[in-house]
Design a protein around this motif. Structure first.
Motif, PDB file in Angstrom:
ATOM      1  N   GLN A   1       0.708  -1.176   0.011  1.00 20.35           N
ATOM      2  CA  GLN A   1       0.052  -0.078   0.045  1.00 20.35           C
ATOM      3  C   GLN A   1       1.003   1.285   0.162  1.00 20.35           C
ATOM      4  N   ILE A   2       2.023   1.351   0.883  1.00 20.31           N
ATOM      5  CA  ILE A   2       2.780   2.313   0.783  1.00 20.31           C
ATOM      6  C   ILE A   2       3.517   2.697  -0.548  1.00 20.31           C
ATOM      7  N   MET A   3       3.983   1.550  -1.179  1.00 19.81           N
ATOM      8  CA  MET A   3       4.467   1.587  -2.577  1.00 19.81           C
ATOM      9  C   MET A   3       3.472   2.234  -3.530  1.00 19.81           C
ATOM     10  N   TYR A   4       2.121   2.057  -3.552  1.00 24.74           N
ATOM     11  CA  TYR A   4       1.272   2.675  -4.542  1.00 24.74           C
ATOM     12  C   TYR A   4       0.948   3.942  -4.211  1.00 24.74           C
ATOM     13  N   LEU A   5       0.993   4.390  -2.743  1.00 23.64           N
ATOM     14  CA  LEU A   5       0.703   5.700  -2.576  1.00 23.64           C
ATOM     15  C   LEU A   5       1.982   6.528  -2.730  1.00 23.64           C
ATOM     16  N   LEU A   6       3.090   5.975  -2.753  1.00 22.41           N
ATOM     17  CA  LEU A   6       4.373   6.658  -3.068  1.00 22.41           C
ATOM     18  C   LEU A   6       4.366   6.995  -4.771  1.00 22.41           C
ATOM     19  N   PHE A   7       3.698   5.986  -5.384  1.00 18.76           N
ATOM     20  CA  PHE A   7       3.797   6.060  -6.776  1.00 18.76           C
ATOM     21  C   PHE A   7       3.023   7.401  -7.378  1.00 18.76           C
ATOM     22  N   LEU A   8       1.904   7.449  -6.542  1.00 26.53           N
ATOM     23  CA  LEU A   8       0.819   8.144  -6.952  1.00 26.53           C
ATOM     24  C   LEU A   8       1.316   9.501  -6.393  1.00 26.53           C
ATOM     25  N   ILE A   9       2.098   9.833  -5.295  1.00 29.58           N
ATOM     26  CA  ILE A   9       2.696  11.127  -4.897  1.00 29.58           C
ATOM     27  C   ILE A   9       3.835  11.551  -6.057  1.00 29.58           C
ATOM     28  N   ALA A  10       4.278  10.788  -6.361  1.00 27.59           N
ATOM     29  CA  ALA A  10       5.801  11.097  -7.477  1.00 27.59           C
ATOM     30  C   ALA A  10       4.826  11.583  -8.881  1.00 27.59           C
ATOM     31  N   PHE A  11       3.999  10.918  -9.352  1.00 24.44           N
ATOM     32  CA  PHE A  11       3.453  11.164 -10.558  1.00 24.44           C
ATOM     33  C   PHE A  11       2.670  12.672 -10.466  1.00 24.44           C
ATOM     34  N   SER A  12       1.923  12.696  -9.425  1.00 22.04           N
ATOM     35  CA  SER A  12       1.419  14.067  -9.108  1.00 22.04           C
ATOM     36  C   SER A  12       2.122  15.067  -8.850  1.00 22.04           C
ATOM     37  N   LEU A  13       3.485  14.779  -7.993  1.00 21.28           N
ATOM     38  CA  LEU A  13       4.563  15.720  -7.878  1.00 21.28           C
ATOM     39  C   LEU A  13       4.983  16.211  -9.246  1.00 21.28           C
ATOM     40  N   ALA A  14       5.252  15.404 -10.005  1.00 21.53           N
ATOM     41  CA  ALA A  14       6.090  15.448 -11.455  1.00 21.53           C
ATOM     42  C   ALA A  14       5.058  16.608 -12.418  1.00 21.53           C
ATOM     43  N   LEU A  15       4.045  16.089 -12.531  1.00 24.12           N
ATOM     44  CA  LEU A  15       3.156  17.053 -13.284  1.00 24.12           C
ATOM     45  C   LEU A  15       2.750  18.385 -12.626  1.00 24.12           C
ATOM     46  N   ALA A  16       2.609  18.443 -11.300  1.00 30.37           N
ATOM     47  CA  ALA A  16       2.375  19.760 -10.654  1.00 30.37           C
ATOM     48  C   ALA A  16       3.774  20.698 -10.909  1.00 30.37           C
ATOM     49  N   ALA A  17       4.800  20.121 -11.037  1.00 26.91           N
ATOM     50  CA  ALA A  17       6.106  20.830 -11.117  1.00 26.91           C
ATOM     51  C   ALA A  17       6.439  20.769 -12.424  1.00 26.91           C
ATOM     52  N   ASN A  18       5.562  20.426 -13.550  1.00 23.84           N
ATOM     53  CA  ASN A  18       5.905  20.847 -15.097  1.00 23.84           C
ATOM     54  C   ASN A  18       6.622  19.896 -15.661  1.00 23.84           C
ATOM     55  N   GLN A  19       7.056  18.764 -14.990  1.00 22.68           N
ATOM     56  CA  GLN A  19       7.981  17.662 -15.545  1.00 22.68           C
ATOM     57  C   GLN A  19       7.357  16.764 -16.093  1.00 22.68           C
ATOM     58  N   TYR A  20       6.660  17.115 -17.413  1.00 15.65           N
ATOM     59  CA  TYR A  20       5.551  16.314 -18.142  1.00 15.65           C
ATOM     60  C   TYR A  20       6.336  15.024 -18.633  1.00 15.65           C
ATOM     61  N   LEU A  21       7.376  15.273 -19.352  1.00 18.29           N
ATOM     62  CA  LEU A  21       7.972  14.113 -19.903  1.00 18.29           C
ATOM     63  C   LEU A  21       8.339  12.970 -19.009  1.00 18.29           C
ATOM     64  N   ILE A  22       9.039  13.613 -17.797  1.00 13.77           N
ATOM     65  CA  ILE A  22       9.807  12.610 -16.701  1.00 13.77           C
ATOM     66  C   ILE A  22       8.614  11.943 -16.073  1.00 13.77           C
ATOM     67  N   GLY A  23       7.587  12.512 -15.742  1.00 16.38           N
ATOM     68  CA  GLY A  23       6.331  11.982 -15.170  1.00 16.38           C
ATOM     69  C   GLY A  23       5.610  11.057 -15.982  1.00 16.38           C
ATOM     70  N   VAL A  24       5.364  11.348 -17.085  1.00 17.72           N
ATOM     71  CA  VAL A  24       4.557  10.543 -18.027  1.00 17.72           C
ATOM     72  C   VAL A  24       5.395   9.124 -18.323  1.00 17.72           C
ATOM     73  N   ILE A  25       6.670   9.341 -18.681  1.00 19.94           N
ATOM     74  CA  ILE A  25       7.380   8.248 -18.942  1.00 19.94           C
ATOM     75  C   ILE A  25       7.689   7.342 -17.928  1.00 19.94           C
ATOM     76  N   ALA A  26       7.872   7.763 -16.502  1.00 22.36           N
ATOM     77  CA  ALA A  26       8.190   7.207 -15.288  1.00 22.36           C
ATOM     78  C   ALA A  26       6.764   6.471 -14.973  1.00 22.36           C
ATOM     79  N   GLY A  27       5.548   7.261 -15.126  1.00 20.74           N
ATOM     80  CA  GLY A  27       4.069   6.588 -14.774  1.00 20.74           C
ATOM     81  C   GLY A  27       3.982   5.491 -15.710  1.00 20.74           C
TER      82      GLY A  27
END
Length: 220
Positions: free
Chosen positions: A101-127
């Motif tokens: 469960q912690i890993m899934y929440l961390l995954f969601l946090i990382a993706f949301s942070l990347a897009l909110a910080a305008n790191q679109y390419l990194i966020g989408v590829i990693a996602g």
């Protein structure tokens, strides 16, 4: 001439804001869609014994909250300091002991942070890579079976021994038992009970005022 220059500056400023709003809206929709995809993967692939439907129903609001926080504070040092102060006052005491469960929440946090910080390419590829990893992680031919779990929450005024005796008939086993803040949280299997026997158990729990949920999860 000055009026014309002022009008041009206003148009440029408005255009910039429209562009920013458009980018924000696209990022927001992407976060919402990604949360739904991760929720579907969690329901299909997770090996957790927790109530999957209840836990995954929180993914969307969790991701949106992270996205909105970072979108709001990223351009202002004052707001960032204010958020640190707010988080130091508001304490979250909900313990998550399941590593998955912690890993899934961390995954969601990382993706949301990347897009909110305008790191679109990194966020989408990693996602995408993360989603593919989760999807193929259990691709080893193992068969999944349905397991029915009973989730209880009751205070110590109720006899623990009496509760266990009533919910563990026919060799149903206790999966987990926790005690915190004068409250027991118990998870038990119900696979050995018929529908009528489950009704008897739930009626007894209702009569005792004990909160319960029943969930059928697929396990390996």
């Amino acid at each position: 001439m000055n009026d014309i220059l002022g009008l041009e500056e206003l148009m440029k400023s408005t255009s910039g804001r429209i562009g920013s709003i458009t980018e924000w809206a696209i990022s927001f929709i992407t976060v919402v869609g990604f949360s739904y995809v991760v929720k579907m993967l969690y329901l299909r692939k997770s090996r957790s014994i927790a109530d999957k439907h209840y836990f995954s129903s929180l993914f969307l609001i969790f991701s949106i909250s992270i996205f909105l926080i970072i979108s709001t504070i990223k351009a202002s040092l004052v707001l960032s300091l204010g958020m640190v102060g707010a988080l130091s006052i508001v304490r979250f005491r909900n313990a998550i002991k399941d590593t998955e469960q912690i890993m899934y929440l961390l995954f969601l946090i990382a993706f949301s942070l990347a897009l909110a910080a305008n790191q679109y390419l990194i966020g989408v590829i990693a996602g995408v890579v993360g989603v593919l990893f989760i999807y193929f992680r259990n691709f080893n031919g193992q068969q999944r079976t349905d397991a029915t779990f009973l989730y209880l929450s009751f205070n110590s005024n109720n006899s623990l021994e009496e509760v266990i005796n009533n919910v563990t008939a026919k060799d149903n086993r206790i999966v987990s038992l926790e005690f915190n803040n004068n409250t027991y949280r118990l998870v038990s299997t119900l696979n050995q009970l018929s529908d009528s026997e489950i009704m008897v158990v739930t009626s007894w729990l209702t009569g005792k005022g004990i909160e319960y949920r029943i969930s059928t999860n697929q396990i390996y």
